[in-house]
Design an enzyme around this catalytic site. Structure first.
Site, short mmCIF file in Angstrom:
data_model
loop_
_atom_site.label_atom_id
_atom_site.label_comp_id
_atom_site.label_asym_id
_atom_site.label_seq_id
_atom_site.Cartn_x
_atom_site.Cartn_y
_atom_site.Cartn_z
NE ARG A 217 62.62 -162.51 41.70
CZ ARG A 217 63.29 -162.99 40.66
NH1 ARG A 217 64.50 -162.50 40.38
NH2 ARG A 217 62.80 -163.94 39.90
CE LYS A 242 62.02 -167.22 43.87
NZ LYS A 242 60.58 -166.90 43.74
CG HIS A 306 56.69 -159.18 43.51
ND1 HIS A 306 58.06 -159.35 43.59
CD2 HIS A 306 56.24 -160.22 42.76
CE1 HIS A 306 58.40 -160.44 42.94
NE2 HIS A 306 57.33 -160.99 42.42
NE ARG A 309 59.85 -160.02 39.52
CZ ARG A 309 60.90 -160.43 38.81
NH1 ARG A 309 61.80 -159.56 38.40
NH2 ARG A 309 61.04 -161.70 38.49
CG HIS A 332 60.24 -165.46 35.32
ND1 HIS A 332 59.07 -164.98 34.77
CD2 HIS A 332 60.29 -164.94 36.58
CE1 HIS A 332 58.45 -164.20 35.65
NE2 HIS A 332 59.17 -164.17 36.76
CE1 TYR A 341 53.59 -160.59 35.60
CE2 TYR A 341 55.24 -162.05 34.66
CZ TYR A 341 54.78 -161.29 35.70
OH TYR A 341 55.50 -161.22 36.87
#
Length: 357
Positions: A217, A242, A306, A309, A332, A341
Site C-alpha cells: 500500500r 492497516k 493501488h 498492488r 488481508h 482477485y
C-alpha cells in the site's frame, strides 16, 4: 464499579441479590458490584443462557497499538475558523488521541463530524436524536455522494455517540448503504514493465518496483526503513500496516539491485524514501510518480499505486500461487477480501470455450 442496568424482572433481581457485595444506586438507578476480573466472570456465569449481556463498556479499553505514527490533533485545536463555525468538541479530539487513530482517520472523522454539527448549528449536541442523524444523511444521499463517503459520515457520527459518550450502539443503529461490489482495476505485466521503464530516475523506479513487486500500500511504502529490507531472506518487513498488523512480503531481485544503486546515490537517513528536507516522502508525490509514468507509457486507464498492488495479486494468482499465500502477502485479515482477485484473473476464463467459437 460494574453497573448493572436491566429491565425490571424478578428472575434477574433474584440473581443480582446473589452477586458478591451487590448494592443498589439510587443516583444511577442500577445495581452495582466492585469492578474486578473475577466479578466480571461471576456475572457471565450467573446470567449465562438467561439474558443477553452488553459488555461493550469493558471492551472499549482493549490494548492499543503503540507503533502508530504520532497523532497530530493540535492542528485542529489551533486552526483559525470562520465566525459561528462549530468546531469539534474537545472530548471527541481527546478520544481520537487516546485511541491512537491514524492521522488520516482523525482528519476524516473530524471533518465529517464538523459537517454534521454545523448542519444543526442551533441545536445542542445532547438534543440531536436518531431522526436528526437520518435527516442529515438524507441530505448527503440527495447530493449523490458515494457509498464510501456516506459510510465515513456514519462512522464519524457513531464514534461520538458510541465511543465518546459511551451510548449503547443499538440506540444508534443507523442504516448503512448496501455495500458495492466493485472489481479491482488491473493492468498487464507488460504495462507494469513499461511504467517502470518510464520513471524519471532511480528513486522513482524503486518506488514503482516496490509498489508492484511487493504488493505494498502507498502508506506502507512511505513508512519503510532501510532495516525493513531483508536481503538475505529476500523479504520486506511491513510494520503497523492497516489494522495494526505486521507482515512479511516478497523482495524482488531486480528491485534489490536497483535499491542498492538508489541507496548509494540518495543516502536516505531515517526512511527508505525521504523528501528534499528529510522526513517521510509525501503520498501525493508517490501518486504523481505512478500517474506520470503511466501517461508516458501511453496506458489509457488511470493507474494509481493501488492498481499496481491489485496487479501484483492478480498476476500471482494467474501464475498459480495459492490464494491463502496471496492473502498473507497482502496482509488481508479475511480470505474473502483476497477472493475478489479470482474475478479478474485470466486463468479463471481461459478454460471456458466461448459459445461463438
Amino acid at each position: 464499579m460494574i453497573g448493572i442496568k436491566f429491565v425490571p424482572n424478578k428472575l434477574i433481581q433474584s440473581l443480582i441479590k446473589g452477586l458478591p457485595n451487590a448494592k443498589w444506586s439510587k443516583q444511577y438507578n442500577m445495581a452495582y458490584i466492585p469492578n474486578t476480573k473475577s466479578n466480571l466472570g461471576v456475572i457471565f456465569n450467573t446470567f449465562k443462557g438467561l439474558v443477553w449481556i452488553n459488555y461493550n463498556r469493558f471492551l472499549t479499553n482493549k490494548p492499543i497499538n503503540t507503533k502508530n505514527e504520532s497523532i497530530d490533533v493540535e492542528w485542529f485545536r489551533k486552526r483559525k475558523t470562520v465566525p459561528e463555525y462549530r468546531v469539534c468538541p474537545e472530548e471527541y479530539l481527546l478520544k481520537l488521541e487516546l485511541k491512537r487513530y491514524a492521522n488520516n482517520t482523525v482528519r476524516t472523522y473530524v471533518s465529517f463530524f464538523e459537517m454534521f454539527i454545523n448542519y444543526y448549528k442551533d441545536k445542542e449536541l445532547n438534543t440531536i436524536n436518531e431522526s436528526d442523524i437520518r435527516a442529515f444523511l438524507q441530505t448527503l444521499i440527495r447530493r449523490k455522494v458515494s457509498n464510501s463517503y456516506l459510510n465515513q459520515a456514519i462512522n464519524a457520527i457513531k464514534f461520538y455517540y458510541e465511543v465518546v459518550l459511551g451510548m449503547p450502539n443499538r440506540f444508534y443503529e443507523i442504516e448503512r448503504p448496501r455495500k458495492e461490489s466493485k472489481l479491482p482495476k488491473v493492468i498487464s505485466k507488460e504495462e507494469v514493465l513499461s511504467i517502470i521503464a518510464c520513471t524519471n530516475n532511480i528513486k522513482h523506479r524503486c518506488i514503482a518496483e516496490l509498489l508492484y513487486s511487493s504488493g505494498l500500500r502507498r502508506s506502507e511504502l512511505l513508512n519503510l526503513k532501510a532495516t525493513d529490507i531483508d536481503s538475505k531472506r529476500m523479504l520486506i518487513r511491513v510494520e503497523g500496516s492497516k489494522g495494526n498488523k505486521d507482515r512479511y512480503t516478497l523482495l524482488s531481485k531486480t528491485t534489490l539491485e536497483d535499491l542498492r544503486i538508489y541507496f548509494k546515490e540518495w543516502k536516505p537517513k531515517e526512511y527508505l524514501f525521504e523528501g528534499q528536507k528529510g522526513g517521510r516522502y509525501g503520498g501525493e508525490s508517490v501518486l504523481k510518480i505512478v500517474k506520470t509514468a503511466a501517461q508516458k507509457a501511453n496506458i489509457k486507464q488511470v493507474v494509481t499505486p493501488h492498481v499496481l498492488r491489485h496487479s501484483f495479486a492478480t498476476h500471482l494468482l494467474e501464475s498459480g500461487v495459492d490464494l491463502r499465500q496471496i492473502q498473507v502477502l497482502l496482509g488481508h485479515g479475511s480470505s474473502k477480501t483476497t477472493e475478489i482477485y479470482t474475478h479478474v484473473a485470466t486463468n479463471t476464463f481461459k478454460t471456458i470455450k466461448n459459445p461463438l467459437d
